[in-house]
Write a protein that holds these residues in place. Sequence first.
Motif, mmCIF file in Angstrom:
data_model
loop_
_atom_site.group_PDB
_atom_site.id
_atom_site.type_symbol
_atom_site.label_atom_id
_atom_site.label_comp_id
_atom_site.label_asym_id
_atom_site.label_seq_id
_atom_site.Cartn_x
_atom_site.Cartn_y
_atom_site.Cartn_z
ATOM 1 N N GLN A 214 -7.600 5.972 62.107
ATOM 2 C CA GLN A 214 -7.118 7.341 62.306
ATOM 3 C C GLN A 214 -5.650 7.344 62.722
ATOM 4 O OE1 GLN A 214 -9.875 9.812 64.473
ATOM 5 N NE2 GLN A 214 -8.247 11.119 65.256
ATOM 6 N N LEU A 215 -5.266 6.407 63.591
ATOM 7 C CA LEU A 215 -3.859 6.324 64.001
ATOM 8 C C LEU A 215 -2.979 5.878 62.834
ATOM 9 C CD1 LEU A 215 -4.233 4.663 67.538
ATOM 10 C CD2 LEU A 215 -3.439 6.983 67.048
ATOM 11 N N LEU A 216 -3.476 4.922 62.040
ATOM 12 C CA LEU A 216 -2.696 4.425 60.910
ATOM 13 C C LEU A 216 -2.512 5.471 59.822
ATOM 14 C CD1 LEU A 216 -4.113 0.800 60.504
ATOM 15 C CD2 LEU A 216 -1.793 1.436 61.162
ATOM 16 N N SER A 217 -3.399 6.491 59.782
ATOM 17 C CA SER A 217 -3.280 7.523 58.746
ATOM 18 C C SER A 217 -1.986 8.319 58.878
ATOM 19 C CB SER A 217 -4.486 8.473 58.804
ATOM 20 O OG SER A 217 -4.465 9.269 59.983
ATOM 21 N N HIS A 218 -1.315 8.210 60.035
ATOM 22 C CA HIS A 218 -0.043 8.915 60.216
ATOM 23 C C HIS A 218 1.129 8.108 59.665
ATOM 24 C CE1 HIS A 218 -1.671 12.131 62.797
ATOM 25 N NE2 HIS A 218 -2.489 11.211 63.243
ATOM 26 N N THR A 219 0.903 6.837 59.337
ATOM 27 C CA THR A 219 2.002 5.999 58.846
ATOM 28 C C THR A 219 1.805 5.542 57.405
ATOM 29 O OG1 THR A 219 0.939 4.025 59.765
ATOM 30 C CG2 THR A 219 2.539 5.166 61.166
ATOM 31 N N VAL A 220 0.552 5.431 56.958
ATOM 32 C CA VAL A 220 0.281 5.039 55.570
ATOM 33 C C VAL A 220 -0.720 6.021 54.966
ATOM 34 C CG1 VAL A 220 0.758 2.594 55.938
ATOM 35 C CG2 VAL A 220 -1.554 3.451 56.284
ATOM 36 N N ASP A 221 -0.760 6.078 53.641
ATOM 37 C CA ASP A 221 -1.687 6.979 52.950
ATOM 38 C C ASP A 221 -3.088 6.370 52.947
ATOM 39 O OD1 ASP A 221 0.245 8.900 52.337
ATOM 40 O OD2 ASP A 221 0.879 7.802 50.543
ATOM 41 N N ILE A 222 -3.990 6.995 53.684
ATOM 42 C CA ILE A 222 -5.382 6.549 53.747
ATOM 43 C C ILE A 222 -6.259 7.697 53.284
ATOM 44 C CG2 ILE A 222 -7.250 5.814 55.286
ATOM 45 C CD1 ILE A 222 -5.198 4.423 56.997
ATOM 46 N N PRO A 223 -7.109 7.496 52.254
ATOM 47 C CA PRO A 223 -7.949 8.592 51.746
ATOM 48 C C PRO A 223 -9.023 8.976 52.746
ATOM 49 C CG PRO A 223 -8.527 6.538 50.667
ATOM 50 C CD PRO A 223 -7.310 6.249 51.490
ATOM 51 N N ASP A 224 -9.515 10.214 52.636
ATOM 52 C CA ASP A 224 -10.490 10.691 53.618
ATOM 53 C C ASP A 224 -11.852 10.008 53.490
ATOM 54 O OD1 ASP A 224 -11.281 11.830 51.264
ATOM 55 O OD2 ASP A 224 -10.860 13.900 51.863
ATOM 56 N N ILE A 225 -12.089 9.293 52.375
ATOM 57 C CA ILE A 225 -13.353 8.563 52.255
ATOM 58 C C ILE A 225 -13.298 7.210 52.968
ATOM 59 C CG2 ILE A 225 -12.847 7.297 50.127
ATOM 60 C CD1 ILE A 225 -15.697 7.921 49.224
ATOM 61 N N ALA A 226 -12.093 6.748 53.342
ATOM 62 C CA ALA A 226 -11.944 5.433 53.990
ATOM 63 C C ALA A 226 -12.718 5.335 55.298
ATOM 64 C CB ALA A 226 -10.460 5.130 54.199
ATOM 65 N N PRO A 227 -12.664 6.334 56.199
ATOM 66 C CA PRO A 227 -13.442 6.214 57.444
ATOM 67 C C PRO A 227 -14.947 6.115 57.190
ATOM 68 C CG PRO A 227 -11.844 7.996 57.623
ATOM 69 C CD PRO A 227 -11.850 7.560 56.201
ATOM 70 N N LEU A 228 -15.450 6.871 56.197
ATOM 71 C CA LEU A 228 -16.879 6.788 55.881
ATOM 72 C C LEU A 228 -17.254 5.397 55.395
ATOM 73 C CD1 LEU A 228 -17.756 10.182 54.148
ATOM 74 C CD2 LEU A 228 -18.939 9.167 56.095
ATOM 75 N N LEU A 229 -16.446 4.855 54.489
ATOM 76 C CA LEU A 229 -16.726 3.516 53.978
ATOM 77 C C LEU A 229 -16.561 2.465 55.066
ATOM 78 C CD1 LEU A 229 -14.971 3.782 50.497
ATOM 79 C CD2 LEU A 229 -17.427 3.714 50.942
ATOM 80 N N ALA A 230 -15.571 2.657 55.955
ATOM 81 C CA ALA A 230 -15.375 1.715 57.061
ATOM 82 C C ALA A 230 -16.572 1.747 58.007
ATOM 83 C CB ALA A 230 -14.086 2.057 57.813
ATOM 84 N N SER A 231 -17.098 2.948 58.266
ATOM 85 C CA SER A 231 -18.293 3.059 59.110
ATOM 86 C C SER A 231 -19.469 2.370 58.440
ATOM 87 C CB SER A 231 -18.649 4.533 59.345
ATOM 88 O OG SER A 231 -17.626 5.197 60.020
ATOM 89 N N LEU A 232 -19.606 2.592 57.140
ATOM 90 C CA LEU A 232 -20.723 2.040 56.382
ATOM 91 C C LEU A 232 -20.717 0.515 56.445
ATOM 92 C CD1 LEU A 232 -21.920 3.402 53.023
ATOM 93 C CD2 LEU A 232 -21.457 0.987 53.172
ATOM 94 N N ILE A 233 -19.568 -0.099 56.134
ATOM 95 C CA ILE A 233 -19.503 -1.558 56.105
ATOM 96 C C ILE A 233 -19.440 -2.123 57.519
ATOM 97 C CG2 ILE A 233 -16.982 -1.627 55.894
ATOM 98 C CD1 ILE A 233 -19.500 -4.008 54.234
ATOM 99 N N GLY A 234 -18.762 -1.419 58.432
ATOM 100 C CA GLY A 234 -18.634 -1.911 59.803
ATOM 101 C C GLY A 234 -19.955 -1.965 60.535
ATOM 102 N N LEU A 235 -20.762 -0.923 60.397
ATOM 103 C CA LEU A 235 -22.078 -0.931 61.035
ATOM 104 C C LEU A 235 -22.942 -2.058 60.469
ATOM 105 C CD1 LEU A 235 -23.080 2.851 61.298
ATOM 106 C CD2 LEU A 235 -22.577 1.282 63.162
ATOM 107 N N GLY A 236 -22.893 -2.217 59.152
ATOM 108 C CA GLY A 236 -23.707 -3.259 58.521
ATOM 109 C C GLY A 236 -23.342 -4.646 58.993
#
Length: 801
Positions: A214-236
């Motif tokens: 979320q902090l990096l989204s202010h400096t680089v272009d991160i799509p809104d699906i990235a947090p969902l995918l990060a949660s998906l893979i991170g939890l797993g």
Amino acid sequence: MARWCYRHRLVVLLVWVGALLGVGFSASAAGTNYANVFSLPDTDSKSAYDLMEKAFPNTSGDTDTVVWKVDGGSVRDQAVQDRIRPALDTIAKLPGVGAVTSPYAGPRGAGQISKDGTIAYAQLTFTKRANEIPKEQVQKVLDTVQAAERDGLQVELGGQAIQRVQQPPQGLSETVGIVAAAVVLFLAFGSFFAMTLPIAIAVFGVGMGLFSTQLLSHTVDIPDIAPLLASLIGLGVGIDYALFIVTRHRRGILRGMDPEESAVTALNTSGRAVLFAGGTVCIALAGMLVTRLAFLQGVVIGTSLTVVLSVLAATTLLPALLGFLGPRVLSRRQRRRLAAEGPEPEKASGLAARWSANVQKRPRRIAAIAVVVMAVLAIPVLSLRLGATDQGNDDASTTTRKAYDLLAEGFGPGFNGPLQVVGVGGDTAKLVQGLRSTPGVAQVAELPPSQGVTVIQVVPTTSPQSKETDDLIDTIRDRVIPKAGVQAHVGGVTAVSKDFASVTGDRLPLFIGTIITLGFLLLLIAFRSLVVPLTAALMNLIAAASSFGVLVAVFQWGWGLDLLGLGKEGPINAFLPVIMLSLLFGLSMDYQVFLVSRMHEEWVHTRDNARAVRVGLAETSRVINSAALIMVCVFLAFVLSGDSGAAMAGVGLAAAVALDAFILRTALVPAAMHLLGDSNWWLPAWLDKRLPHLAVEPAEEAPNPAEPIGPATAIHGFVRTADGDPVAEASVALMSKGGRRLDHVTSLADGSYIVSVPAPGAYLLSVTSPTHGSKARQVTVGEGPVVYDVELAEGEVDAVS
């Protein structure tokens, strides 16, 4: 490091809690700035966009749509206007709304009413992009419009901002996934405290990852699906990595080790495998960068960062938490049994051992069945079609889907995805005439030119996702525009989606080749074998084909969509193959590392391939299957996210992990390794000398030169069955405590054996018979020979370590 974290557990815990709170507070204060950047250099739709941006600079935000339909009469009736006009006037005054274009505003609005007069729409232009508009403001718009409904008058809303409001609450899918994982962990461990450890590691890893993204989204272009995918893979991976370490730790305590030594051993064995596995996941994710698609770069950042933090939590925070729990990591029943009966013997038994022995006995049959199952599931992948999902794929009960269907009913299926033909100079009248006479075109409207640029709006007769619309775009580009003799480009959301799918498809072979090569090199260095990484690469391709076959059957063919509540069938999101293949290759490499590292450990100690494969499978299959079941639960929970991309990724990855773990790693891989024999571990000597050393297992401690060496002696005895029958041709190996093989013999016809012992001390005696199982026991040798008889029980599998 593990010992330091164990002993300084309070410091480690406070550092992690402080870091999570600090990053969380900073992220909450900064807010989000996610951006979906579909930058496609050298594409026709990008050229059209650049011309439009130059000629028609548009500083306004996203546009949503209000659609209404009357059951009888016309939308022009005064009674209908008296309901709709006040609602539109109220919306125009709401904060966040820039403009409202009504169909009742003079001659211009006549085009916003269907030919039969039963359906009309108004456009709402917001002052910001959809993801920047506060949900409270959008909810007021939704409430105002829905209040205008009455019997015989249906009012719906469509657009990105409305879609965000109707999504389930943020965090719902993560919560459901964690609860499901907790149930599986409790069933696997039988202990509440042990269950909480992987959950805690996942929460810390994913929390830190999401806040950092979320902090990096202010400096680089991160799509809104990235947090969902990060949660998906991170939890797993967070839960799975902790599960592997905790399982090894619990096994150490059950076998009589001190809790601290057990934790250090677990981190020094399974922890090393976790570091290696996490690295392979990040490398697989980084493989997306070779596609050179800006949209995917932000996904790589978010998901990789979350995986790194999950690995860091598993290797530092977990030993600290193990220090707090001590022996309570075991269930009460296990602690009572340990106190009453002493340490458990080092053996794998039960279903896992029986299955492992069965694979060894029937490798050809099991391999054939597994290949047939995977091949059948892969058949649908032959009809894979990439594209983009839109609100026509939403669930039928949502207002966005109803608005989409009403617009298609009143103005044609292509109305939801118009094409924009952007021309510079030339005879645009000839181009317009050519477009109108093109089959598949419903409407053509030329807008007033600006700065020498003309925009012609083309409404296809087919929906944005249909193959006919894709063919129409090709026809306009290849035939209509060249025939008109003008310089023009085809743009619009539908054209961008088609170009994105084309670019992704073109670069997919390079991407697959890159991640397969990187994975091959990593496994080659780790396991000093050519066959093991080749087998892994082949299995990864099989898993990918089968999982995409499931994905096509569900989302493209529509099998089970209603049951899952996932709306209407359509093409597979163009970005999904790259993301899913990255995650799949990373996760399947995890299971390969955990499975083969245990086999390799046994092979190094015994040089017996059959035993290595049997023991490795018997000891790891249960934990791999438990880990896979947890991942399947976590991934399927993302069906509840309300995001079609995340739902697709969740279903696809759940299928991939289930097939990979339950069929490939526990059936096809060990069966193939039994068939290949000792060649599994073959590596040319010249290559072995040139490869760097990257061992997944800890290095064996060298013997102390100052340690006195006593006189040589021997261990001898008989190998028999439980009934007292002699076991001939049994492999008997004497090993040091570190696993070095010192002597190896084969039992005679009467079951007798004798192995030489270099000096008094403690040794490991390993006995293996293809027909009667195996046994490994520690034997203490004094000054003279030791008589030691071995009894083998069929189906029993002991571990060396």
